[in-house]
Design a protein around this motif. Structure first.
Motif, PDB file in Angstrom:
ATOM      1  N   PHE A 159      29.277  32.085  38.691  1.00 18.04           N
ATOM      2  CA  PHE A 159      30.737  32.008  38.673  1.00 18.04           C
ATOM      3  C   PHE A 159      31.372  33.382  38.839  1.00 18.04           C
ATOM      4  N   ASP A 160      32.332  33.445  39.751  1.00 19.64           N
ATOM      5  CA  ASP A 160      33.228  34.582  39.804  1.00 19.64           C
ATOM      6  C   ASP A 160      34.114  34.495  38.541  1.00 19.64           C
ATOM      7  N   LEU A 161      34.756  35.570  38.152  1.00 22.59           N
ATOM      8  CA  LEU A 161      35.569  35.536  36.924  1.00 22.59           C
ATOM      9  C   LEU A 161      37.042  35.260  37.234  1.00 22.59           C
ATOM     10  N   ASP A 162      37.699  36.278  37.829  1.00 21.98           N
ATOM     11  CA  ASP A 162      39.138  36.161  38.084  1.00 21.98           C
ATOM     12  C   ASP A 162      39.402  35.074  39.121  1.00 21.98           C
ATOM     13  N   GLY A 163      40.166  34.067  38.742  1.00 21.94           N
ATOM     14  CA  GLY A 163      40.517  33.005  39.676  1.00 21.94           C
ATOM     15  C   GLY A 163      39.635  31.774  39.544  1.00 21.94           C
ATOM     16  N   VAL A 164      38.529  31.895  38.819  1.00 26.31           N
ATOM     17  CA  VAL A 164      37.626  30.757  38.654  1.00 26.31           C
ATOM     18  C   VAL A 164      37.546  30.357  37.174  1.00 26.31           C
ATOM     19  N   ARG A 216      42.419  40.262  45.518  1.00 29.82           N
ATOM     20  CA  ARG A 216      41.562  39.250  44.891  1.00 29.82           C
ATOM     21  C   ARG A 216      40.084  39.586  45.115  1.00 29.82           C
ATOM     22  N   GLY A 217      39.365  39.854  44.031  1.00 29.80           N
ATOM     23  CA  GLY A 217      37.923  40.123  44.145  1.00 29.80           C
ATOM     24  C   GLY A 217      37.568  41.482  44.734  1.00 29.80           C
ATOM     25  N   VAL A 218      38.580  42.313  44.967  1.00 27.35           N
ATOM     26  CA  VAL A 218      38.344  43.631  45.568  1.00 27.35           C
ATOM     27  C   VAL A 218      38.198  44.669  44.450  1.00 27.35           C
ATOM     28  N   PHE A 273      30.542  29.850  42.776  1.00 26.57           N
ATOM     29  CA  PHE A 273      31.928  29.392  42.641  1.00 26.57           C
ATOM     30  C   PHE A 273      32.829  30.615  42.764  1.00 26.57           C
ATOM     31  N   GLU A 274      33.675  30.611  43.773  1.00 28.35           N
ATOM     32  CA  GLU A 274      34.426  31.823  44.117  1.00 28.35           C
ATOM     33  C   GLU A 274      35.844  31.435  44.572  1.00 28.35           C
ATOM     34  N   ASP A 275      36.835  32.216  44.122  1.00 27.50           N
ATOM     35  CA  ASP A 275      38.218  31.880  44.494  1.00 27.50           C
ATOM     36  C   ASP A 275      38.725  32.658  45.696  1.00 27.50           C
ATOM     37  N   ALA A 276      38.007  33.708  46.106  1.00 28.29           N
ATOM     38  CA  ALA A 276      38.489  34.502  47.244  1.00 28.29           C
ATOM     39  C   ALA A 276      37.763  34.029  48.501  1.00 28.29           C
TER      40      ALA A 276
END
Ligand code: B16
Ligand code: MG
Length: 214
Positions: A8-13, A45-47, A168-171
């Motif tokens: 899991f990605d953190l921010d946004g997920v 996002r994700g950067v 699982f990624e939001d970007a």
């Protein structure tokens, strides 16, 4: 295909820290007289932190020295740390805890694959630090997404081959990091359903997430 790992990605997920990143960057940008808005924030996002700063400085009226950039990144981070200090479990995004319970019961490894160097305190504040079998964050990687390093390392720490893990990624762009790692991908929320997504989920409360591990 049976998947034995979920990364899991953190921010946004798991949690939306983007609003806190935005506030902290905005204060800095305003002080420097640099135009910055929520649309530009989307590009962060994700950067990584330093790459985020470079994006913000695209609008700057002058060049900044490396020393100035380092100081600005540090200032932003201190302000960000103040803002995230107040995070509570109430900020967990929908579906996270139920999905983690389900994965645990099924014996599926749970890993974090985040670009943030602040991931560990955030997991602590959310009350889910002990739910992870492996945590990989911005402190562990030398190369940012779309390089697959963060996700490859997560699989390694789960003790699993990459092709048995689902990301699982939001970007949307960073689904590419999952693909390059040799994993299947689920786009969550903002990422939408681009060509890099094997699955597209509204959030982790989306019932289709359970089909992946059926
Ligand atoms: P930090 P993720 C990312 O989190 C954020 O989306 C991005 O906006 C931020 O710049 C990056 O973490 C680095 O964060 O300054 O805390 O090290 O989506 O990879 O979990
Ligand atoms: Mg993210």
């Amino acid at each position: 295909m049976l998947f034995r790992g979920a990364v899991f990605d953190l921010d946004g997920v798991i949690v939306c820290t983007d609003k806190y990143h935005f506030l902290a960057w905005k204060e800095l940008a305003d002080r420097e007289g640099i135009y910055f808005d929520e649309k530009i924030n989307e590009r962060l996002r994700g950067v990584s932190r330093m790459q985020s700063l470079e994006i913000i400085l695209e609008r700057a009226g002058r060049a900044y020295t490396e020393e100035e950039k380092n100081r600005m990144a540090e200032e932003k981070n201190s302000r960000y740390r103040e803002l995230i200090a107040g995070i509570t479990p109430a900020e967990l995004l929908p579906g996270v805890l139920s999905l983690f319970d389900f994965l645990k019961k099924k014996g599926i490894g749970i890993a974090l694959g985040s670009s943030s160097k602040n991931a560990k305190p955030i997991l602590g504040s959310l009350g889910i630090a002990d739910r992870f079998d492996a945590v990989v964050d911005g402190n562990d990687i030398q190369r940012s997404k779309p390089d697959p390093q963060v996700f490859s390392l997560a699989a390694e720490r789960l003790g699993l081959p990459a092709d048995e893990c689902f990301v699982f990624e939001d970007a949307e762009g960073w689904l590419l990091a999952g693909k390059r790692a040799g994993m299947k991908t689920a786009a969550v929320g903002a990422a939408g359903g681009g060509p890099l997504a094997d699955y597209s989920l509204r959030d982790l409360a989306d019932a289709r997430v359970y089909d992946i591990f059926a």
